[in-house]
Motif scaffolding. Sequence first.
Motif, PDB file in Angstrom:
ATOM      1  N   UNK A  98       0.840  -1.190   0.000  1.00  0.00           N
ATOM      2  CA  UNK A  98       0.000   0.000   0.000  1.00  0.00           C
ATOM      3  C   UNK A  98       0.880   1.247   0.000  1.00  0.00           C
ATOM      4  N   UNK A  99       0.530   2.220  -0.825  1.00  0.00           N
ATOM      5  CA  UNK A  99       1.389   3.395  -0.992  1.00  0.00           C
ATOM      6  C   UNK A  99       1.654   4.120   0.323  1.00  0.00           C
ATOM      7  N   UNK A 100       0.649   4.175   1.222  1.00  0.00           N
ATOM      8  CA  UNK A 100       0.845   4.882   2.488  1.00  0.00           C
ATOM      9  C   UNK A 100       1.791   4.142   3.426  1.00  0.00           C
ATOM     10  N   UNK A 101       2.105   2.887   3.122  1.00  0.00           N
ATOM     11  CA  UNK A 101       3.077   2.144   3.926  1.00  0.00           C
ATOM     12  C   UNK A 101       4.511   2.505   3.549  1.00  0.00           C
ATOM     13  N   UNK A 102       4.700   3.100   2.353  1.00  0.00           N
ATOM     14  CA  UNK A 102       6.054   3.197   1.804  1.00  0.00           C
ATOM     15  C   UNK A 102       6.489   4.622   1.495  1.00  0.00           C
ATOM     16  N   UNK A 103       5.769   5.621   1.994  1.00  0.00           N
ATOM     17  CA  UNK A 103       6.183   6.994   1.737  1.00  0.00           C
ATOM     18  C   UNK A 103       7.483   7.298   2.478  1.00  0.00           C
ATOM     19  N   UNK A 120       8.074   9.813   4.299  1.00  0.00           N
ATOM     20  CA  UNK A 120       7.713  10.270   5.638  1.00  0.00           C
ATOM     21  C   UNK A 120       7.512   9.088   6.585  1.00  0.00           C
ATOM     22  N   UNK A 121       6.817   8.054   6.119  1.00  0.00           N
ATOM     23  CA  UNK A 121       6.564   6.877   6.951  1.00  0.00           C
ATOM     24  C   UNK A 121       7.855   6.112   7.220  1.00  0.00           C
ATOM     25  N   UNK A 122       8.697   5.959   6.206  1.00  0.00           N
ATOM     26  CA  UNK A 122       9.948   5.226   6.406  1.00  0.00           C
ATOM     27  C   UNK A 122      10.872   5.967   7.369  1.00  0.00           C
ATOM     28  N   UNK A 123      10.887   7.290   7.298  1.00  0.00           N
ATOM     29  CA  UNK A 123      11.662   8.072   8.266  1.00  0.00           C
ATOM     30  C   UNK A 123      11.114   7.881   9.677  1.00  0.00           C
ATOM     31  N   UNK A 124       9.794   7.725   9.765  1.00  0.00           N
ATOM     32  CA  UNK A 124       9.161   7.485  11.061  1.00  0.00           C
ATOM     33  C   UNK A 124       9.624   6.146  11.635  1.00  0.00           C
ATOM     34  N   UNK A 125       9.660   5.122  10.800  1.00  0.00           N
ATOM     35  CA  UNK A 125      10.183   3.817  11.233  1.00  0.00           C
ATOM     36  C   UNK A 125      11.625   3.941  11.723  1.00  0.00           C
ATOM     37  N   UNK A 126      12.419   4.732  11.022  1.00  0.00           N
ATOM     38  CA  UNK A 126      13.843   4.829  11.334  1.00  0.00           C
ATOM     39  C   UNK A 126      14.130   5.645  12.588  1.00  0.00           C
ATOM     40  N   UNK A 127      13.317   6.655  12.862  1.00  0.00           N
ATOM     41  CA  UNK A 127      13.719   7.660  13.851  1.00  0.00           C
ATOM     42  C   UNK A 127      12.797   7.824  15.050  1.00  0.00           C
ATOM     43  N   UNK A 128      11.548   7.346  14.973  1.00  0.00           N
ATOM     44  CA  UNK A 128      10.652   7.585  16.102  1.00  0.00           C
ATOM     45  C   UNK A 128      10.998   6.649  17.259  1.00  0.00           C
ATOM     46  N   UNK A 129      11.137   7.180  18.475  1.00  0.00           N
ATOM     47  CA  UNK A 129      11.508   6.345  19.627  1.00  0.00           C
ATOM     48  C   UNK A 129      10.516   5.220  19.909  1.00  0.00           C
ATOM     49  N   UNK A 130       9.252   5.400  19.509  1.00  0.00           N
ATOM     50  CA  UNK A 130       8.253   4.362  19.783  1.00  0.00           C
ATOM     51  C   UNK A 130       8.464   3.116  18.934  1.00  0.00           C
ATOM     52  N   UNK A 131       9.379   3.179  17.939  1.00  0.00           N
ATOM     53  CA  UNK A 131       9.661   2.033  17.070  1.00  0.00           C
ATOM     54  C   UNK A 131      11.136   1.652  17.109  1.00  0.00           C
ATOM     55  N   UNK A 141      12.929  -0.540  18.536  1.00  0.00           N
ATOM     56  CA  UNK A 141      13.318  -1.952  18.503  1.00  0.00           C
ATOM     57  C   UNK A 141      12.764  -2.683  17.284  1.00  0.00           C
ATOM     58  N   UNK A 142      12.074  -1.948  16.406  1.00  0.00           N
ATOM     59  CA  UNK A 142      11.538  -2.558  15.190  1.00  0.00           C
ATOM     60  C   UNK A 142      12.471  -2.310  14.017  1.00  0.00           C
ATOM     61  N   UNK A 143      12.625  -3.319  13.181  1.00  0.00           N
ATOM     62  CA  UNK A 143      13.319  -3.115  11.917  1.00  0.00           C
ATOM     63  C   UNK A 143      12.361  -2.417  10.955  1.00  0.00           C
ATOM     64  N   UNK A 144      12.882  -1.977   9.824  1.00  0.00           N
ATOM     65  CA  UNK A 144      11.991  -1.479   8.782  1.00  0.00           C
ATOM     66  C   UNK A 144      11.041  -2.593   8.362  1.00  0.00           C
TER      67      UNK A 144
END
Length: 414
Positions: free
Chosen positions: A151-156, A158-169, A171-174
């Motif tokens: 889904x396009x909203x999974x791969x923007x 902005x979203x990928x930067x959120x996966x990389x940098x938000x403290x709430x994630x 311990x999660x990989x991309x």
Amino acid sequence: NEDIDVDDPIYGYTSPFFVFSHDQVPIGLCDSNGTTVHDTGDYCVYDAVGKDSDTKRFCTLNLFGAMQYRTDGRNIPKPHIVFQASGFKAGCDWHDKDEVALWDPRVVVSFQQNGWVDSRTHKYGLKEVFGPINSLLVEEDMRGVSVEDNLSSHKTEDVMNFWDNDPSLSQFTRPQFVPPNMTDIIQVIDRHIGVIYKRYVYRAFREAYMKLYHEAVEKAGGKNEGVKVRALTPCEKRIITTKAVADCHAKLTGPACKTYYRAFIATATWMPVNHLYEDWVLRSSIDPDEESEVNLQHLEDYVYHERCSRAKIEAAVKAAKEKQDIARLAEEELANNIVNGIEAEIASTQRFVDKADEVMPSIVANVNELLSETLSQIHQETGFERFLIGGSWAAAMIAEVLETITDDFEPCHL
């Protein structure tokens, strides 16, 4: 692969407690195929498909599900329901606080203009759903993995930067994405799970309308002909939906329920790999039973244990390792060539460096002798103790000094 850490002795990279499938499930209030859900033996049936609007998307279930659930329930992700409103709103910001109080607390609620998951809604869901689980991952020093469709909203970005940098994630990989155009075959929720939540919602609304029907019949003195059943308000529909989704999720995420686990195995999403370890202490002597349970829809001829046998995986790993070794050797050769080139250049200029060290005392002495009178005059006229001289005159003076001590070198114009 020896370069990948192993956190789980059976499944490798991480435990099935921390592997999640993520997908969006469109939720209507009744099935669009014109059928209703009823218990066998019901004495009457409510026509829940009477309104076309009830078959359309009422909201979106932004669903996360783990492969296995712990008895303490700490790895259970809350389901996230996205209702339609004029714009994005977190559930806590909804204007009707009385309604908010009646939503089931086991779900996360937000609003979006179209009632679906865009990038902003997706980030909100990740933070609210995975945030508590991330704290558990930190506590137990484990890693989380989310498997998603394309889904396009999974791969923007902005979203990928959120996966990389938000403290709430942290311990999660991309996220790991299923191959394109394979969602209906190997996406866990799309293939096996989402329809169960839909049916729970259908049943909940059937029961709600049946209750209204019986109330209307009672009010009409027991006559059911011509009885008018009032419509449910949007507020009531949202409340019923949160409760139905929460009840379904509670049933499917109990430690004794294997629905998610079987779906992960059937789609070969997260499989045991202990029989592939090079370490015979960790490795089992036979292929795990789960391999025979893989069943990909529309691919009847696909046999997982034949396509993913130990021999084939070892060959693929060996080929990948050889490719890595070739690339590594090429990088090492390039680095060596650079080092050798630098060393050759240094060697070719070393005699000049040695000569410079030899003549430096003479240069200093000759500069003092040649420029002492001029520098003293500048000092007397300006009063400066320190000053900087540049331009062509300074260069000419240096050249004149060098000519006095480089008689054994051929001149070179720079």
